[in-house]
Design a protein around this motif. Structure first.
Motif, PDB file in Angstrom:
ATOM      1  N   ILE A  31       0.859  -1.187   0.000  1.00  0.00           N
ATOM      2  CA  ILE A  31       0.000   0.000   0.000  1.00  0.00           C
ATOM      3  C   ILE A  31       0.891   1.231   0.000  1.00  0.00           C
ATOM      4  CG2 ILE A  31      -0.204  -0.077   2.538  1.00  0.00           C
ATOM      5  CD1 ILE A  31      -3.007   1.209   2.178  1.00  0.00           C
ATOM      6  N   ARG A  50      -2.331  -1.330  -3.751  1.00  0.00           N
ATOM      7  CA  ARG A  50      -3.352  -0.493  -3.116  1.00  0.00           C
ATOM      8  C   ARG A  50      -2.778   0.899  -2.883  1.00  0.00           C
ATOM      9  NH1 ARG A  50      -4.539  -2.336   2.099  1.00  0.00           N
ATOM     10  NH2 ARG A  50      -2.645  -3.594   2.111  1.00  0.00           N
ATOM     11  N   THR A  52      -3.608   5.141  -1.375  1.00  0.00           N
ATOM     12  CA  THR A  52      -4.419   5.983  -0.503  1.00  0.00           C
ATOM     13  C   THR A  52      -3.789   7.363  -0.400  1.00  0.00           C
ATOM     14  OG1 THR A  52      -5.270   6.274   1.750  1.00  0.00           O
ATOM     15  CG2 THR A  52      -3.172   5.137   1.527  1.00  0.00           C
TER      16      THR A  52
END
Length: 265
Positions: A31, A50, A52
């Motif tokens: 991530i 992932r 973010t």
């Protein structure tokens, strides 16, 4: 093992690419965060990991966290994530000039598992070299985990922290010197009539092959140089001019200036 990256620049992408290529974990076990959606979309599209916008989310979902932002942002980033960090996680710093003591002070405790590293840009092609200094609270299993990650995109060596600023000059910054050398060799070849693209190929392959000879033969660079220098030949004449122009001294002085600058970061 879940690996998080705070920052998605060239170095982070080189590390992510190496980790995926070596299958250390799946894409969904990685991530990363960045400042903009555009960067995250690019990285997600290229690597399938992932992403973010939240640095805290990266920390909360990772066993190992790589602080891959520029050094001037370290204080703010650590202040932001500190409340989410645990002493079971491993934090990898890639910032020059930020000592283990300084990093521990930012986290508020010397009990956090922090590793100071200095990778270099050849990691982008799987040929990086990284200096590694673990903090005192690191266990051997954690250190080996970190080395496995770092060796997924090149070599990694454990060194004393007192040498980390030297690593900056000898490997962290040195690709720039090598690129300048390749460019200068290509310019000379072009001046003597070789097409530009071909000149870069010949110069780059010569540097690559020469470096490989040092690493794989174990011979001293001076001995390898002497092997090329036939008596009264073309190579020794070129070496004579390089010495006359102060090549060796220029490299040494440049690296000493780089080390001095790293100490002051």
């Amino acid at each position: 093992m879940t690996i998080g990256f705070i920052g998605c620049g060239n170095m982070a992408q080189a590390m992510i690419g190496g980790i995926i290529k070596k299958q250390l974990c799946t894409e969904q076990d990685i991530i990363a965060s960045a400042k903009t959606e555009a960067t995250l979309n690019k990285v997600q599209g290229q690597y399938g990991i992932r992403v973010t916008l939240s640095n805290k989310e990266v920390v909360e979902q990772s066993d190992v966290v790589v602080l891959a932002v520029k050094p001037l942002y370290y204080e703010d980033v650590i202040s932001e994530i500190r409340s989410s960090a645990t002493k079971e996680q491993v934090f990898i710093s890639i910032a020059p000039g930020k000592s283990l003591r300084w990093l521990a002070d930012q986290f508020g405790s010397s009990e956090y598992k922090i590793v100071r590293t200095m990778p270099n840009t050849p990691a982008l092609v799987g040929e990086g070299i990284t200096g590694v200094t673990p903090c005192d609270s690191m266990e051997e299993a954690d250190l080996q985990k970190v080395l496995t990650i770092l060796r997924s995109f090149g070599k990694a060596e454990v060194i004393a922290e007192s040498l980390m600023d030297v690593v900056v000059s000898v490997s962290g910054s040195s690709p720039a010197y090598v690129f300048m050398f390749i460019e200068a060799m290509a310019d000379a070849a072009v001046a003597d009539g070789m097409p530009r693209a071909q000149a870069y190929t010949f110069a780059s392959q010569a540097v690559l092959g020469s470096a490989k000879m040092v690493l794989e033969t174990g011979m001293h660079p001076g001995e390898l140089k002497d092997m090329v220098c036939s008596p009264g030949g073309t190579t020794i004449e070129a070496v004579r001019v390089l010495e006359e122009k102060g090549m060796r001294s220029s490299v040494i002085e440049a690296m000493k200036a780089c080390t001095k600058k790293a100490k002051g970061c």
